[in-house]
Structure formats: C-alpha cells, structure tokens
Design a protein around this motif. Structure first.
Motif, PDB file in Angstrom:
ATOM      1  N   UNK A   1     -97.663 -22.739  51.861  1.00  0.00           N
ATOM      2  CA  UNK A   1     -97.816 -23.483  50.608  1.00  0.00           C
ATOM      3  C   UNK A   1     -98.998 -22.922  49.817  1.00  0.00           C
ATOM      4  N   UNK A   2     -98.785 -22.680  48.535  1.00  0.00           N
ATOM      5  CA  UNK A   2     -99.771 -21.999  47.704  1.00  0.00           C
ATOM      6  C   UNK A   2    -100.077 -22.803  46.444  1.00  0.00           C
ATOM      7  N   UNK A   3    -101.381 -22.877  46.138  1.00  0.00           N
ATOM      8  CA  UNK A   3    -101.816 -23.289  44.806  1.00  0.00           C
ATOM      9  C   UNK A   3    -102.500 -22.098  44.148  1.00  0.00           C
ATOM     10  N   UNK A   4    -102.274 -21.928  42.871  1.00  0.00           N
ATOM     11  CA  UNK A   4    -102.953 -20.889  42.112  1.00  0.00           C
ATOM     12  C   UNK A   4    -104.266 -21.456  41.588  1.00  0.00           C
ATOM     13  N   UNK A   5    -105.368 -20.759  41.868  1.00  0.00           N
ATOM     14  CA  UNK A   5    -106.660 -21.217  41.378  1.00  0.00           C
ATOM     15  C   UNK A   5    -106.843 -20.767  39.942  1.00  0.00           C
ATOM     16  N   UNK A   6    -107.171 -21.726  39.085  1.00  0.00           N
ATOM     17  CA  UNK A   6    -107.342 -21.466  37.658  1.00  0.00           C
ATOM     18  C   UNK A   6    -108.811 -21.646  37.296  1.00  0.00           C
ATOM     19  N   UNK A   7    -109.375 -20.660  36.631  1.00  0.00           N
ATOM     20  CA  UNK A   7    -110.760 -20.749  36.154  1.00  0.00           C
ATOM     21  C   UNK A   7    -110.744 -21.490  34.825  1.00  0.00           C
ATOM     22  N   UNK A   8    -110.568 -22.796  34.929  1.00  0.00           N
ATOM     23  CA  UNK A   8    -110.282 -23.600  33.743  1.00  0.00           C
ATOM     24  C   UNK A   8    -111.481 -23.718  32.816  1.00  0.00           C
ATOM     25  N   UNK A   9    -112.698 -23.526  33.348  1.00  0.00           N
ATOM     26  CA  UNK A   9    -113.900 -23.582  32.513  1.00  0.00           C
ATOM     27  C   UNK A   9    -114.390 -22.200  32.086  1.00  0.00           C
ATOM     28  N   UNK A  10    -113.617 -21.158  32.438  1.00  0.00           N
ATOM     29  CA  UNK A  10    -113.951 -19.773  32.061  1.00  0.00           C
ATOM     30  C   UNK A  10    -115.366 -19.397  32.484  1.00  0.00           C
ATOM     31  N   UNK A  11    -115.722 -19.718  33.748  1.00  0.00           N
ATOM     32  CA  UNK A  11    -117.045 -19.393  34.269  1.00  0.00           C
ATOM     33  C   UNK A  11    -117.013 -18.031  34.955  1.00  0.00           C
ATOM     34  N   UNK A  12    -117.958 -17.182  34.610  1.00  0.00           N
ATOM     35  CA  UNK A  12    -117.979 -15.829  35.167  1.00  0.00           C
ATOM     36  C   UNK A  12    -118.328 -15.821  36.647  1.00  0.00           C
ATOM     37  N   UNK A  13    -118.965 -16.865  37.140  1.00  0.00           N
ATOM     38  CA  UNK A  13    -119.391 -16.906  38.532  1.00  0.00           C
ATOM     39  C   UNK A  13    -118.329 -17.492  39.464  1.00  0.00           C
ATOM     40  N   UNK A  14    -117.211 -17.910  38.928  1.00  0.00           N
ATOM     41  CA  UNK A  14    -116.180 -18.531  39.751  1.00  0.00           C
ATOM     42  C   UNK A  14    -114.904 -17.698  39.740  1.00  0.00           C
ATOM     43  N   UNK A  15    -114.170 -17.792  40.864  1.00  0.00           N
ATOM     44  CA  UNK A  15    -112.872 -17.155  40.933  1.00  0.00           C
ATOM     45  C   UNK A  15    -111.838 -17.959  40.174  1.00  0.00           C
ATOM     46  N   UNK A  16    -110.660 -17.394  40.103  1.00  0.00           N
ATOM     47  CA  UNK A  16    -109.573 -18.080  39.436  1.00  0.00           C
ATOM     48  C   UNK A  16    -108.980 -17.256  38.319  1.00  0.00           C
ATOM     49  N   UNK A  17    -107.693 -17.422  38.136  1.00  0.00           N
ATOM     50  CA  UNK A  17    -106.990 -16.746  37.061  1.00  0.00           C
ATOM     51  C   UNK A  17    -107.257 -17.481  35.751  1.00  0.00           C
ATOM     52  N   UNK A  18    -107.254 -16.777  34.641  1.00  0.00           N
ATOM     53  CA  UNK A  18    -107.449 -17.426  33.345  1.00  0.00           C
ATOM     54  C   UNK A  18    -106.182 -18.181  32.953  1.00  0.00           C
ATOM     55  N   UNK A  19    -106.333 -19.118  32.048  1.00  0.00           N
ATOM     56  CA  UNK A  19    -105.167 -19.854  31.567  1.00  0.00           C
ATOM     57  C   UNK A  19    -104.155 -18.923  30.908  1.00  0.00           C
ATOM     58  N   UNK A  20    -104.636 -17.893  30.249  1.00  0.00           N
ATOM     59  CA  UNK A  20    -103.727 -16.946  29.589  1.00  0.00           C
ATOM     60  C   UNK A  20    -102.925 -16.131  30.603  1.00  0.00           C
ATOM     61  N   UNK A  21    -103.547 -15.781  31.719  1.00  0.00           N
ATOM     62  CA  UNK A  21    -102.885 -14.947  32.728  1.00  0.00           C
ATOM     63  C   UNK A  21    -102.066 -15.758  33.720  1.00  0.00           C
ATOM     64  N   UNK A  22    -102.238 -17.065  33.702  1.00  0.00           N
ATOM     65  CA  UNK A  22    -101.582 -17.921  34.688  1.00  0.00           C
ATOM     66  C   UNK A  22    -100.065 -17.795  34.696  1.00  0.00           C
ATOM     67  N   UNK A  23     -99.369 -17.843  33.557  1.00  0.00           N
ATOM     68  CA  UNK A  23     -97.898 -17.782  33.621  1.00  0.00           C
ATOM     69  C   UNK A  23     -97.372 -16.526  34.301  1.00  0.00           C
ATOM     70  N   UNK A  24     -98.008 -15.384  34.045  1.00  0.00           N
ATOM     71  CA  UNK A  24     -97.550 -14.147  34.674  1.00  0.00           C
ATOM     72  C   UNK A  24     -97.716 -14.172  36.176  1.00  0.00           C
ATOM     73  N   UNK A  25     -98.847 -14.699  36.651  1.00  0.00           N
ATOM     74  CA  UNK A  25     -99.068 -14.789  38.091  1.00  0.00           C
ATOM     75  C   UNK A  25     -98.070 -15.758  38.718  1.00  0.00           C
ATOM     76  N   UNK A  26     -97.805 -16.874  38.054  1.00  0.00           N
ATOM     77  CA  UNK A  26     -96.853 -17.850  38.593  1.00  0.00           C
ATOM     78  C   UNK A  26     -95.465 -17.244  38.739  1.00  0.00           C
TER      79      UNK A  26
END
Length: 237
Positions: A126-151
């Motif tokens: 089971x997988x959740x995609x981590x989203x960098x919803x606050x656009x913080x440079x120090x945190x992991x996560x895909x951007x909201x713009x890149x999320x659909x492609x990764x999904x």
C-alpha cells in the motif's frame, strides 16, 4: 502511573479528540483512523498501545523498525506496519519486504524499486504519495504540479497499490492557517479521484494539528507525542 497505563490513558484521550473532531466537522463516526507513530519507542511501549486496542504503527527508521517487526511479541499481535520515513534507495528492497504501507513515495525511481522488490507471496504494498504541499525546500515530497504524473506512473507497477496522499505541512499555530495546506491536499486528492484513480486515504494531521486535518478530510492521522510522550530526539510528530 506505570508506562503502559499512561500510554493507554493518552490513547483514550487521542481517540476522544478524533471522535470530537469527526462530530464537529460533520465526518462519519469512525471515518478517521489513528496511526500510532512509535519511532524511538520500545517494544514494551508498543505492547502497551496494543493492549489498548491499537494495531497500526508508524516507523521512520528502518533499522530500528526491522528489529521491532522481528520481535516475536509483536509479530504475534497482527500489527500493521507503516513506513513513514524517507525511502533511501539502498533500503527500498528491505522496506518492501517487511512493511504493509509506505507513506513517503515521491519519485518514480523509488516506486519502481519498491515494486521490483515486493515479494510475490505478499499482497501489493500500500502506497501513499508524499506531497510537499507547503513547498518547503527542506522537506521531501512531490510538488502539486508533478503529482498527477507520478500518480499515473504508479498504474504500471503491479506490486504496489496506490491508496492516497500524505503531507507534513509547515507548522502553523492558528487553526485557520493549519487548515489551508490540508485543504490543498484534499483538493489534489479529489482531482485525482475525478480522473478515475481509486484513492481512499488522506494521511495528514499529527499531534498538534489533527483537528484541522480532520476538518479538511483526513482519513488517517499520524500521532506520536500525544500517545507515547515526548521524545529525546529533536524530530517530533
């Protein structure tokens, strides 16, 4: 009060917070699951939570988690293990073998490694995609713009089951401000579902902001400090 009794008392209090938030924000009773974040805490602490009815546990550090998962006292307890730390490429194979969930996939390469290494005799991971919803440079996560492609890329990985999205927003003291990044994640979640993706999990909200997350549609909150107490380490969920 002994440690187990303290954990059980705090678990009751957290569950009551969740139930009250469900009621306050018009959620169905039982709509929000509790993931107990047990990183840095002992097997004895986890057993105390299990005795209070908790079965889902989250771990950040693979080596520590592996030792706990292998402990016979826990392996006999039907625990569901969630990996919520960064997935390093050299540990992906071992993570894929021992965990039931991974919440922190943010790159196609990581997803592909987990898919390749998930044993055939186990159900899909089971997988959740981590989203960098606050656009913080120090945190992991895909951007909201890149999320659909990764999904969409996840659909080609049969040993993985995409369940939803996860985020760790930038902390905010004001309740209204806490809600904003969770609202953005919920919007992205709804947009992906509208394309036909069968998502059912919004992993968002921790000890200090779980009410705001529930208000915006969380289906799973990740709580450590409010259950197990303060950690010695600087990172606190």
């Amino acid at each position: 009060m002994d440690t187990n009794a303290s954990i059980q008392t705090r678990l009751i209090a957290v569950r009551e917070r969740i139930a009250q938030a469900e009621l306050r924000f018009g959620r169905e009773p039982g709509a929000v699951q509790l993931l107990a974040v047990s990183k840095t805490f002992s097997v004895e602490c986890i057993l105390g939570a299990i005795r209070a009815g908790q079965q889902q546990f989250g771990e950040n550090y693979f080596q520590e988690a592996q030792e706990k998962i292998a402990d016979g006292r826990l392996s006999a307890a039907a625990v569901e293990w969630h990996y919520i730390g960064p997935v390093q490429g050299n540990k992906a194979a071992r993570i894929a073998c021992v965990f039931d969930w991974v919440h922190t996939v943010d790159k196609p390469a990581i997803a592909e490694r987990l898919n390749q290494q998930r044993p055939a005799h186990l159900p899909p991971l089971n997988i959740c995609l981590q989203v960098n919803v606050s656009a913080e440079s120090t945190k992991g996560g895909v951007s909201l713009d890149q999320l659909p492609g990764l999904a969409v890329a996840m659909l080609d990985l049969p040993r993985l089951r995409l369940r939803g999205l996860m985020a760790i927003p930038k902390p905010a003291a004001d309740f209204a401000q806490q809600r904003l990044p969770f609202r953005a994640l919920r919007k992205a979640f709804d947009q992906l579902r509208a394309t036909g993706l069968a998502l059912d999990t919004l992993s968002m909200g921790m000890s200090d902001d779980l009410e705001a997350a529930i208000a915006e549609g969380a289906t799973l909150v990740r709580v450590g400090t409010a259950i197990f107490g303060a950690r010695q380490a600087s990172e606190v969920l």
